[in-house]
Design an enzyme around this catalytic site. Structure first.
Site, short mmCIF file in Angstrom:
data_model
loop_
_atom_site.label_atom_id
_atom_site.label_comp_id
_atom_site.label_asym_id
_atom_site.label_seq_id
_atom_site.Cartn_x
_atom_site.Cartn_y
_atom_site.Cartn_z
CE1 TYR A 1 -24.92 -100.25 -1.61
CE2 TYR A 1 -24.36 -100.43 -4.09
CZ TYR A 1 -24.18 -99.77 -2.59
OH TYR A 1 -23.36 -98.64 -2.63
CG HIS B 1 -19.90 -100.15 1.60
ND1 HIS B 1 -20.82 -101.22 1.25
CD2 HIS B 1 -20.07 -98.70 1.72
CE1 HIS B 1 -21.83 -100.26 0.79
NE2 HIS B 1 -21.45 -99.13 0.92
N1 LIG Z 1 -20.10 -95.93 -0.66
C1 LIG Z 1 -21.41 -95.71 -0.13
O1 LIG Z 1 -21.40 -95.70 0.99
C2 LIG Z 1 -22.40 -95.42 -1.04
C3 LIG Z 1 -23.56 -94.66 -0.35
C4 LIG Z 1 -24.79 -94.37 -1.27
C5 LIG Z 1 -24.57 -94.73 -2.50
N2 LIG Z 1 -23.64 -95.43 -3.02
C6 LIG Z 1 -23.52 -95.90 -4.70
O2 LIG Z 1 -23.64 -94.68 -5.38
C7 LIG Z 1 -24.86 -94.75 -6.27
C8 LIG Z 1 -25.60 -93.41 -6.30
O3 LIG Z 1 -25.95 -92.87 -5.16
P1 LIG Z 1 -27.81 -92.94 -4.64
O4 LIG Z 1 -28.23 -94.12 -5.62
O5 LIG Z 1 -27.61 -92.91 -3.56
O6 LIG Z 1 -28.13 -91.48 -5.32
P2 LIG Z 1 -28.24 -90.65 -6.88
O7 LIG Z 1 -27.48 -91.43 -7.72
O8 LIG Z 1 -27.71 -89.41 -6.58
O9 LIG Z 1 -29.71 -90.60 -7.16
C9 LIG Z 1 -30.58 -91.84 -7.46
C10 LIG Z 1 -32.00 -91.31 -7.75
O10 LIG Z 1 -31.81 -90.47 -8.85
C11 LIG Z 1 -32.79 -90.74 -9.93
N3 LIG Z 1 -32.39 -90.50 -11.24
C12 LIG Z 1 -31.24 -91.15 -11.58
N4 LIG Z 1 -31.04 -90.67 -13.02
C13 LIG Z 1 -32.13 -89.68 -13.11
C14 LIG Z 1 -32.19 -88.69 -14.07
N5 LIG Z 1 -31.07 -88.54 -15.15
N6 LIG Z 1 -33.18 -87.67 -13.85
C15 LIG Z 1 -34.07 -87.85 -12.86
N7 LIG Z 1 -33.55 -88.82 -11.83
C16 LIG Z 1 -32.76 -89.55 -12.10
C17 LIG Z 1 -32.87 -92.41 -9.55
O11 LIG Z 1 -34.09 -92.94 -10.12
P3 LIG Z 1 -34.54 -94.27 -10.85
O12 LIG Z 1 -33.76 -95.29 -9.98
O13 LIG Z 1 -35.82 -94.40 -10.66
O14 LIG Z 1 -33.67 -94.10 -12.10
C18 LIG Z 1 -32.84 -92.62 -8.01
O15 LIG Z 1 -34.10 -92.35 -7.49
C19 LIG Z 1 -25.54 -95.88 -5.45
O16 LIG Z 1 -26.62 -96.47 -6.34
C20 LIG Z 1 -24.45 -96.78 -5.12
O17 LIG Z 1 -24.00 -97.57 -6.05
C21 LIG Z 1 -22.63 -95.56 -2.46
#
Ligand SMILES: NC(=O)c1ccc[n+]([C@@H]2O[C@H](COP(=O)([O-])OP(=O)(O)OC[C@H]3O[C@@H](n4cnc5c(N)ncnc54)[C@H](OP(=O)(O)O)[C@@H]3O)[C@@H](O)[C@H]2O)c1
Length: 268
Positions: free
Chosen positions: A46, A104
């Site tokens: 990241y 990862h």
């Molecule tokens: N291990 C892996 O391979 C892997 C893969 C993907 C993700 N991850 C981890 O998992 C975390 C979460 O996954 P993700 O970021 O892909 O997707 P997510 O958490 O499902 O969605 C994030 C999105 O939702 C928005 N959001 C957050 N809270 C909200 C709310 N209360 N109401 C409306 N919209 C909201 C965020 O906007 P804002 O940012 O504008 O608040 C962002 O655009 C990542 O950040 C990362 O740390 C790990």
């Protein structure tokens, strides 16, 4: 409010930080910790570990109360690369150790015996408190555990109402491995699901909060990524939403099967 935990003491709610970098990431992490979050998720990939570390440092929360998790990218998983890559992550974070270090992806230079052997060296040296994996199938978790004296405490995978991972959750429950849900609100798509809207209206909550409550009540930790205070707080307040058995059953039986994260190197 104390954050409940899932298996192996992993806090059930954490802050995701993918695509949140620089001063903004520092501010998001500080805001979350001061609100009560005790679980922060980052990764070498990241390119925000320094900013995340600065947020942990800036928050008026003792370091030992926080579960800090990072991940090694798939090109750093050969036996000789793991220890230097993990030390570089610690340097960027400004920490002596992390609470959870994930593989990862089981891809690139990942090889169970070599990679898990080197993760165990980090564990024995006290540079990581726990060994974990991400994006592993149940079979791959079992093989990794065969090559790890240290317990594998968590498997971080995509999991949300539109992609529920029943088989993997059952496996992890049997093996006492925490499931940590990434993309727990399906990157916002949960807002478009009518069944979730109905449940949300019933609880005077949002579809996002209902999705996070469903994960918590199914013993899955969630790490929604949120940037500004409003989203960070809305997700925090999901802990006040308690779904009843009808709501849980409705969500359990949604039949979407929508995997969102599916790179070519994925193991499935
Ligand atoms: N291990 C892996 O391979 C892997 C893969 C993907 C993700 N991850 C981890 O998992 C975390 C979460 O996954 P993700 O970021 O892909 O997707 P997510 O958490 O499902 O969605 C994030 C999105 O939702 C928005 N959001 C957050 N809270 C909200 C709310 N209360 N109401 C409306 N919209 C909201 C965020 O906007 P804002 O940012 O504008 O608040 C962002 O655009 C990542 O950040 C990362 O740390 C790990």
């Amino acid at each position: 409010m104390d954050v409940p935990t899932v298996a192996n003491g992993i806090p059930a709610l954490g802050l995701g930080t993918y695509k949140n970098t620089g001063e903004q990431a520092t501010e998001s992490v500080r805001t979350a910790l001061e609100m009560g979050y005790r679980h922060i998720d980052t990764a070498a990939y990241y390119e925000n570990e320094a900013a995340v570390g600065a947020g942990i440092e800036a928050a008026s929360v003792p370091r030992e109360e926080v579960t800090v998790a990072t991940k090694l990218w798939y090109d750093d998983l050969a036996g000789d690369d793991v220890v230097p890559a993990a030390k570089a992550s610690l340097d960027r974070l400004g920490l002596d150790s992390v609470d959870v270090l994930y593989v990862h992806w089981p891809a690139g230079s990942y090889e169970a015996s070599e990679t898990m052997g080197a993760f165990n060296e980090l564990y024995e040296q006290g540079l990581i408190e726990n060994v974990a994996v991400s994006n592993f199938t149940p079979e791959q978790v079992a093989t990794a555990q065969d090559h790890s004296a240290a317990p594998i405490v968590a498997n971080q995978v995509e999991c949300h109402p539109l992609f529920q991972q029943d088989e993997l959750r059952d496996y992890c429950e049997t093996e006492d491995i925490a499931v940590v849900a990434y993309a727990p609100i399906a990157r916002g798509k949960v807002a478009d699901v009518p069944e979730l809207t109905d449940i949300a209206e019933k609880h005077d909550a949002s579809e996002v909060q209902v999705s996070l409550a469903w994960l918590r009540q199914r013993d899955v930790a969630a790490i929604p990524k949120a940037t500004g205070e409003a989203h960070i707080r809305a997700n925090w307040e999901s802990q006040q939403v308690t779904l009843d058995s009808d709501d849980l059953a409705t969500i359990d039986t949604l039949a979407y099967d929508e995997r969102l994260i599916d790179p070519g190197f994925a193991p499935w």
